[in-house]
Design a protein around this motif. Structure first.
Motif, PDB file in Angstrom:
ATOM      1  N   GLU A  23      -8.184   2.009  25.122  1.00 56.58           N
ATOM      2  CA  GLU A  23      -9.364   2.719  25.067  1.00 56.58           C
ATOM      3  C   GLU A  23     -10.141   2.563  23.617  1.00 56.58           C
ATOM      4  OE1 GLU A  23     -10.412   5.308  27.230  1.00 56.58           O
ATOM      5  OE2 GLU A  23      -9.057   4.454  28.617  1.00 56.58           O
ATOM      6  N   LYS A  24      -9.685   1.384  22.847  1.00 56.31           N
ATOM      7  CA  LYS A  24     -10.248   0.980  21.836  1.00 56.31           C
ATOM      8  C   LYS A  24     -10.059   2.126  20.669  1.00 56.31           C
ATOM      9  CE  LYS A  24     -11.336  -2.904  23.235  1.00 56.31           C
ATOM     10  NZ  LYS A  24     -10.586  -2.814  24.391  1.00 56.31           N
ATOM     11  N   ARG A  25      -9.161   2.825  20.671  1.00 62.57           N
ATOM     12  CA  ARG A  25      -8.801   4.114  19.612  1.00 62.57           C
ATOM     13  C   ARG A  25      -7.526   3.707  18.897  1.00 62.57           C
ATOM     14  NH1 ARG A  25      -8.659   9.305  23.890  1.00 62.57           N
ATOM     15  NH2 ARG A  25     -10.761   9.195  24.719  1.00 62.57           N
ATOM     16  N   LEU A  26      -7.915   2.901  17.689  1.00 60.42           N
ATOM     17  CA  LEU A  26      -6.910   2.298  16.873  1.00 60.42           C
ATOM     18  C   LEU A  26      -6.899   2.862  15.687  1.00 60.42           C
ATOM     19  CD1 LEU A  26      -8.265  -1.398  17.591  1.00 60.42           C
ATOM     20  CD2 LEU A  26      -6.452  -0.006  18.782  1.00 60.42           C
ATOM     21  N   GLY A  27      -7.170   4.021  15.762  1.00 62.06           N
ATOM     22  CA  GLY A  27      -6.918   4.870  14.327  1.00 62.06           C
ATOM     23  C   GLY A  27      -5.366   5.346  14.517  1.00 62.06           C
ATOM     24  N   THR A  28      -4.984   5.987  13.233  1.00 64.52           N
ATOM     25  CA  THR A  28      -3.605   6.281  12.782  1.00 64.52           C
ATOM     26  C   THR A  28      -3.375   7.526  13.600  1.00 64.52           C
ATOM     27  OG1 THR A  28      -3.354   5.135  10.831  1.00 64.52           O
ATOM     28  CG2 THR A  28      -2.128   7.201  11.067  1.00 64.52           C
ATOM     29  N   MET A  29      -4.241   8.549  13.465  1.00 65.21           N
ATOM     30  CA  MET A  29      -4.203   9.847  14.261  1.00 65.21           C
ATOM     31  C   MET A  29      -4.200   9.647  15.778  1.00 65.21           C
ATOM     32  SD  MET A  29      -3.001  11.760  12.005  1.00 65.21           S
ATOM     33  CE  MET A  29      -2.181  10.492  11.498  1.00 65.21           C
ATOM     34  N   GLU A  30      -5.123   8.672  15.901  1.00 67.00           N
ATOM     35  CA  GLU A  30      -5.352   8.439  17.474  1.00 67.00           C
ATOM     36  C   GLU A  30      -3.974   7.948  18.158  1.00 67.00           C
ATOM     37  OE1 GLU A  30      -8.063   8.971  19.271  1.00 67.00           O
ATOM     38  OE2 GLU A  30      -9.890   8.575  18.079  1.00 67.00           O
ATOM     39  N   TYR A  31      -3.539   7.304  17.410  1.00 67.26           N
ATOM     40  CA  TYR A  31      -2.001   6.841  17.846  1.00 67.26           C
ATOM     41  C   TYR A  31      -0.803   7.945  18.059  1.00 67.26           C
ATOM     42  CZ  TYR A  31       2.311   4.620  18.703  1.00 67.26           C
ATOM     43  OH  TYR A  31       3.506   4.279  19.190  1.00 67.26           O
ATOM     44  N   LYS A  32      -0.969   8.552  16.912  1.00 64.27           N
ATOM     45  CA  LYS A  32      -0.131   9.786  16.872  1.00 64.27           C
ATOM     46  C   LYS A  32      -0.158  10.749  17.942  1.00 64.27           C
ATOM     47  CE  LYS A  32       0.056  13.173  13.962  1.00 64.27           C
ATOM     48  NZ  LYS A  32       0.103  13.890  12.716  1.00 64.27           N
ATOM     49  N   ASN A  33      -1.375  11.092  18.250  1.00 67.08           N
ATOM     50  CA  ASN A  33      -1.562  12.020  19.383  1.00 67.08           C
ATOM     51  C   ASN A  33      -1.515  11.444  20.413  1.00 67.08           C
ATOM     52  OD1 ASN A  33      -2.388  13.919  17.510  1.00 67.08           O
ATOM     53  ND2 ASN A  33      -4.658  13.354  17.290  1.00 67.08           N
ATOM     54  N   ALA A  34      -1.748   9.963  20.917  1.00 66.43           N
ATOM     55  CA  ALA A  34      -1.457   9.354  21.986  1.00 66.43           C
ATOM     56  C   ALA A  34       0.179   9.413  22.305  1.00 66.43           C
ATOM     57  CB  ALA A  34      -2.066   8.049  21.946  1.00 66.43           C
ATOM     58  N   LEU A  35       0.850   9.234  21.304  1.00 71.42           N
ATOM     59  CA  LEU A  35       2.279   9.243  21.476  1.00 71.42           C
ATOM     60  C   LEU A  35       2.948  10.557  21.868  1.00 71.42           C
ATOM     61  CD1 LEU A  35       5.262   8.078  21.110  1.00 71.42           C
ATOM     62  CD2 LEU A  35       5.030   8.465  18.743  1.00 71.42           C
ATOM     63  N   ILE A  36       2.493  11.612  21.234  1.00 67.76           N
ATOM     64  CA  ILE A  36       2.870  12.996  21.761  1.00 67.76           C
ATOM     65  C   ILE A  36       2.185  13.189  23.126  1.00 67.76           C
ATOM     66  CG2 ILE A  36       2.557  15.400  21.182  1.00 67.76           C
ATOM     67  CD1 ILE A  36       2.608  14.895  18.054  1.00 67.76           C
TER      68      ILE A  36
END
Length: 485
Positions: A246-259
């Motif tokens: 999704e080209k969402r490479l920001g820190t919070m993007e990843y944390k939210n994706a993980l949850i």
């Protein structure tokens, strides 16, 4: 045993640091546990006694919090409630060393989870390993690259009667009672981008310990811990693929994706099925296995190397034999939270309870398969061109396997596609995942770049390799560059 936390609903008492408290509670909730975080000395022991598990995280410590840890920890021990310890910043200060020394002397923990530096500090505190004192004052609470001899991990497990979990590039689980050390996948390097990833793992371990306690499986704690770690790490890897796609490479993007990925475990296999499940689709072929490895072992190695979905393909077995094999392979896939697809045989899929079935053009119809299996099973279909792809979509297929991209070593009659642009034609017209199959290797993978594919299906380059795990890992890294680009 496989634990369905959404069904068991263990309640976990979380005593964690105030920096990561919200993320830790959300981690518990995302996998199906319930959580409470009361840390007042006047009530903490009473909260603990009404829970199935306790997590003690020593970040942001104080003398008052030590009293809380001891009060809840002792009450948990009295009631045989399992406790997970996360010794955050174990080597940072003299106070933390003294606090952990007292905790370890007065409270029994079912699991101790930390990074290598933290576990090394505990070994030093307990006199298990000698040498230069570990310090993290300037490095924060992240792993500073310390390495631990495996004998020290088993010695720590023996001394504390706890299962010891060391997180990092890979995860090590040391269990002195069986004298074994398990090595599990490391998840994603993106976990290092935000604080609290390790704290979340500890909370999930605590949730699985609580589930084992609630199910009266108190002799199964090491497997519950292993299952919790695997769930977390597999979904950490999925979250990375999602962010890259999704080209969402920001820190919070990843944390939210993980949850988010963790929370999808509450859904049926079909409801949680996403295009990235097909990213590296490993299809078995026992005839090309190298050495003495069994098919079950080969599947596990493929998963450890990064396979995101497995297809069990057995052309020359009776249904009874197929079912016996599928039961074993399905158990491995369930242990790693990886969907298993059965090739061509709807009855085997139904009996075994696999994630789904894949049907060729001449196999049982998609409509009939859906009628037999119901709505919760994934159904994949083979196509060679846009017309066949559209027909499979209309009949209800959840994904397509399209090929043969470069011919096939395992199907001699499979001719290479005349034009790889057929893939682009299909992916631009069909909304479901499209997987390329047929003779795909690390060397020719670049030809599939930019065609809109959701992933690749591979047989020989995985199951014909002398080192299945490493070959799969290498193939996945190349696919990230070419398919996700």
């Amino acid at each position: 045993m496989t634990y369905d936390l959404w069904e068991i609903r263990p309640q976990i008492h979380i005593l964690t640091n105030y920096i990561t408290a919200c993320d830790v509670v959300n981690a518990c909730l995302s996998v199906g546990a319930t959580a409470i975080g009361g840390d007042a000395l006047c009530e903490c022991a009473q909260i603990t006694e009404n829970c199935d598990g306790l997590v003690i995280n020593t970040g942001t410590p104080s003398p008052e919090r030590l009293k809380v840890f001891l009060s809840s920890g002792k009450r948990a021990n009295e009631l045989s409630i399992p406790i997970a310890l996360d010794p955050v910043g174990a080597g940072a200060t003299d106070f933390r060393r003294d606090m952990l020394k007292e905790l370890l002397a007065k409270v029994h923990f079912a699991c101790i989870r930390g990074n290598a530096s933290e576990i090394k500090a505990i070994c030093e505190i307990l006199g298990i390993s000698k040498g230069e004192k570990v310090t993290q004052v300037f490095a924060g609470v992240e792993d500073t690259g310390s390495r631990l001899p495996k004998k020290d991990l088993l010695s720590l497990s023996k001394a504390t009667k706890a299962v010891v979990v060391v997180s990092g590039e890979n995860v090590l689980i040391a269990d002195a009672s069986s004298n074994l050390i398990y090595k599990l996948p490391g998840g994603s390097s993106m976990q290092k981008l935000f604080t609290g990833a390790g704290c979340m793992m500890s909370a999930i371990i605590g949730s699985y310990l609580g589930a084992a306690k609630k199910e009266d499986e108190t002799d199964d704690y090491v497997n519950a811990i292993r299952e919790g770690v695997l769930l977390y790490q597999i979904n950490a890897a999925r979250a990375e693929l999602f962010c890259q796609n999704e080209k969402r490479l920001g820190t919070m993007e990843y944390k939210n994706a993980l949850i988010d990925q963790l929370s999808l475990t509450r859904l049926s296999r079909r409801d949680r099925f996403r295009r990235l499940d097909t990213f590296l689709y490993a299809i078995t072929n026992r005839d090309i296995l190298q050495g003495e490895i069994s098919l079950s072992e080969a599947v596990e190695q493929a998963i450890l190397g990064g396979a995101t979905m497995i297809q069990l393909r057995e052309k020359n077995m009776t249904t009874t034999e197929y079912i016996k094999t599928a039961v074993k392979v399905n158990q491995i896939c369930e242990n790693y939270d990886i969907p298993l697809i059965i090739n061509d045989n709807v009855e085997v899929c139904r009996v075994v309870g696999a994630a789904g079935v894949h049907l060729g053009l001449e196999d049982e119809s998609i409509e009939k398969a859906r009628e037999v299996l119901g709505r919760d099973f994934i159904i994949g279909a083979t196509a060679h061109n846009l017309e066949e792809a559209k027909r499979a979509l209309l009949l209800g297929a959840d994904y397509l396997g399209v090929g043969a991209a470069f011919g096939s070593d395992t199907k001699k009659d499979a001719k290479p596609m005349m034009n790889l642009e057929t893939y682009r034609e299909i992916t631009s017209s069909i909304p479901i995942p499209v997987v390329a199959i047929g003779g795909i290797t690390g060397e020719n993978l670049h030809h599939l770049s930019g065609l809109g594919l959701s992933g690749i299906a591979v047989i020989s380059s995985i199951f014909g390799a002398s080192d299945i795990k490493e070959n799969t890992k290498s193939l996945k890294e190349k696919a990230k560059e070419e398919i996700l680009g």
